[in-house]
Design a protein around this motif. Structure first.
Motif, mmCIF file in Angstrom:
data_model
loop_
_atom_site.group_PDB
_atom_site.id
_atom_site.type_symbol
_atom_site.label_atom_id
_atom_site.label_comp_id
_atom_site.label_asym_id
_atom_site.label_seq_id
_atom_site.Cartn_x
_atom_site.Cartn_y
_atom_site.Cartn_z
ATOM 1 N N SER A 100 35.227 49.603 46.832
ATOM 2 C CA SER A 100 34.581 48.357 47.246
ATOM 3 C C SER A 100 33.863 48.518 48.583
ATOM 4 C CB SER A 100 35.626 47.241 47.340
ATOM 5 O OG SER A 100 36.217 46.998 46.083
ATOM 6 N N MET A 230 28.856 43.306 49.976
ATOM 7 C CA MET A 230 30.192 43.300 49.376
ATOM 8 C C MET A 230 30.259 42.325 48.205
ATOM 9 S SD MET A 230 32.237 45.450 51.016
ATOM 10 C CE MET A 230 33.783 44.811 50.398
ATOM 11 N N ALA A 234 30.629 43.372 44.242
ATOM 12 C CA ALA A 234 31.708 42.818 43.428
ATOM 13 C C ALA A 234 31.156 42.077 42.215
ATOM 14 C CB ALA A 234 32.565 41.883 44.277
ATOM 15 N N SER A 237 30.164 44.619 39.528
ATOM 16 C CA SER A 237 31.348 45.132 38.833
ATOM 17 C C SER A 237 31.955 44.062 37.929
ATOM 18 C CB SER A 237 32.389 45.607 39.849
ATOM 19 O OG SER A 237 31.898 46.695 40.607
ATOM 20 N N PHE A 238 31.921 42.812 38.379
ATOM 21 C CA PHE A 238 32.447 41.716 37.566
ATOM 22 C C PHE A 238 31.663 41.580 36.260
ATOM 23 C CE2 PHE A 238 32.717 37.298 36.247
ATOM 24 C CZ PHE A 238 34.081 37.041 36.328
ATOM 25 N N GLU A 249 38.736 48.565 41.589
ATOM 26 C CA GLU A 249 37.658 48.025 42.427
ATOM 27 C C GLU A 249 37.783 46.515 42.391
ATOM 28 O OE1 GLU A 249 33.877 46.550 43.797
ATOM 29 O OE2 GLU A 249 34.641 46.332 41.757
ATOM 30 N N TRP A 250 37.624 45.860 43.525
ATOM 31 C CA TRP A 250 37.963 44.442 43.622
ATOM 32 C C TRP A 250 37.172 43.578 42.659
ATOM 33 C CZ3 TRP A 250 37.654 44.735 49.671
ATOM 34 C CH2 TRP A 250 38.782 45.438 50.133
ATOM 35 N N GLY A 251 35.892 43.819 42.508
ATOM 36 C CA GLY A 251 35.102 43.023 41.571
ATOM 37 C C GLY A 251 35.524 43.243 40.138
ATOM 38 N N PRO A 271 42.253 39.878 44.340
ATOM 39 C CA PRO A 271 40.992 40.601 44.606
ATOM 40 C C PRO A 271 39.932 39.727 45.249
ATOM 41 C CG PRO A 271 41.816 41.104 42.404
ATOM 42 C CD PRO A 271 42.630 39.962 42.917
ATOM 43 N N GLY A 272 39.852 38.468 44.832
ATOM 44 C CA GLY A 272 38.893 37.559 45.450
ATOM 45 C C GLY A 272 39.226 37.279 46.903
ATOM 46 N N ILE A 275 37.948 40.284 48.880
ATOM 47 C CA ILE A 275 36.490 40.241 49.016
ATOM 48 C C ILE A 275 36.085 39.205 50.059
ATOM 49 C CG2 ILE A 275 34.330 39.737 47.813
ATOM 50 C CD1 ILE A 275 35.677 40.723 45.242
ATOM 51 N N SER A 279 34.348 40.117 53.684
ATOM 52 C CA SER A 279 33.007 39.563 53.875
ATOM 53 C C SER A 279 32.945 38.662 55.098
ATOM 54 C CB SER A 279 32.575 38.782 52.629
ATOM 55 O OG SER A 279 32.534 39.617 51.490
#
Length: 297
Positions: A100, A230, A234, A237-238, A249-251, A271-272, A275, A279
């Protein structure tokens, strides 16, 4: 002994204090900003944890078990619970910080180098060079950053490298425009005219005389873009356009845990939270740096 002699003796005996430079003053002002220092400490802790993750004695972030899936926060041996496949969330969050942070920071660094170079050329040379560079940059502003990143990643395909490339392309126009604006204002100053009159080449003037005077505002602006990067990384990736499973990975973790939001919302939101924390820390640190560099205030 006369008053003049006494004053001269006092001046000679007084210690000579070295004048504090600009960047030393900025560092001192920034160190007095408690919010910025707290954000810097949090970011440093997260970065160090991600770098030294293999030596922290954490569980294997890839090993799961359907027996222990979606354990709540506070479970023995699993302080942050487990994900939908029974993998340790603490381990995956720490290891996920590697990808991330890499995908979030590296595009800004690359865009900073490319955008500063293009903006410096456009701002100093002017004329047709400025028109060519800036009108090309304006084309990218016709598209929102999110849609442009998704479009480029969709064309290139999913993957870490492609995500970095797409985000770099998104941020280069923004940094180039700031660099061109700052360079144009610095170009009109007297020391640039003096360097030009002394016979210095355009490359020497840009490298020696102008670069140090334009890097500060560009650097502050680029630091603020890390928080945006960031979130965009994310988001890619989401949507399945960034990191591929089973990489932590966080997303991507947000994507895979979205079905567990009603079963175990605390674990699904972790994970949110990471992030958001990273951020906002980058955003606050950028604001503190901007205030510290504004010596006039």
């Amino acid at each position: 002994m006369s008053v003049t002699a006494t004053s001269d003796a006092a001046l000679e005996a007084a210690p000579i204090e070295k004048a504090r430079g600009y960047w030393a003053t900025v560092a001192r002002r920034l160190s007095r900003d408690k919010v910025s220092m707290a954000c810097a400490a949090i970011l440093l802790l997260i970065v160090l944890a991600a770098i030294f993750a293999p030596w922290l004695g954490l569980a294997d972030p890839y090993q799961g078990s359907m027996i222990r899936r979606l354990r709540p926060i506070g479970t023995p041996n699993y302080p942050l619970g487990t994900d939908e496949l029974g993998r340790d969330m603490l381990s995956r969050l720490v290891y996920g910080g590697r990808l991330s942070l890499l995908i979030g920071i590296l595009p800004v660094i690359l865009a900073f180098g490319i955008g500063t170079s293009l903006g410096l050329l456009a701002g100093y040379l002017g004329g047709k060079v400025n028109t060519l560079i800036m009108r090309t940059i304006d084309v990218f502003y016709a598209f929102p950053s999110v849609l442009l990143a998704i479009a480029i990643s969709g064309v290139l395909g999913a993957g870490i490298v492609n995500s970095i490339v797409s985000l770099t392309v998104v941020f280069v126009p923004q940094i180039t425009r700031v660099a061109e604006s700052v360079t144009t204002s610095v170009r009109a100053l007297d020391f640039v005219d003096a360097a030009r009159a002394s016979g210095a080449s355009a490359f020497t003037i840009m490298r020696v005389h102008m670069l140090g005077n334009v890097l500060g505002p560009i650097f502050v602006y680029a630091t603020g873009l890390i928080s945006v990067s960031m979130i965009l990384a994310a988001g890619l990736s989401f949507l399945g356009l960034g990191t591929r499973p089973p990489e932590p990975e966080w997303g991507l973790m947000l994507n895979t845990l979205r079905t567990a939001i009603y079963v175990n919302p605390g674990v699904a939101a972790l994970p949110g939270v990471m992030i958001f924390a990273v951020s906002i820390c980058f955003n606050m640190l950028s604001d503190g740096l901007r205030s510290a560099m504004d010596i006039r205030n």
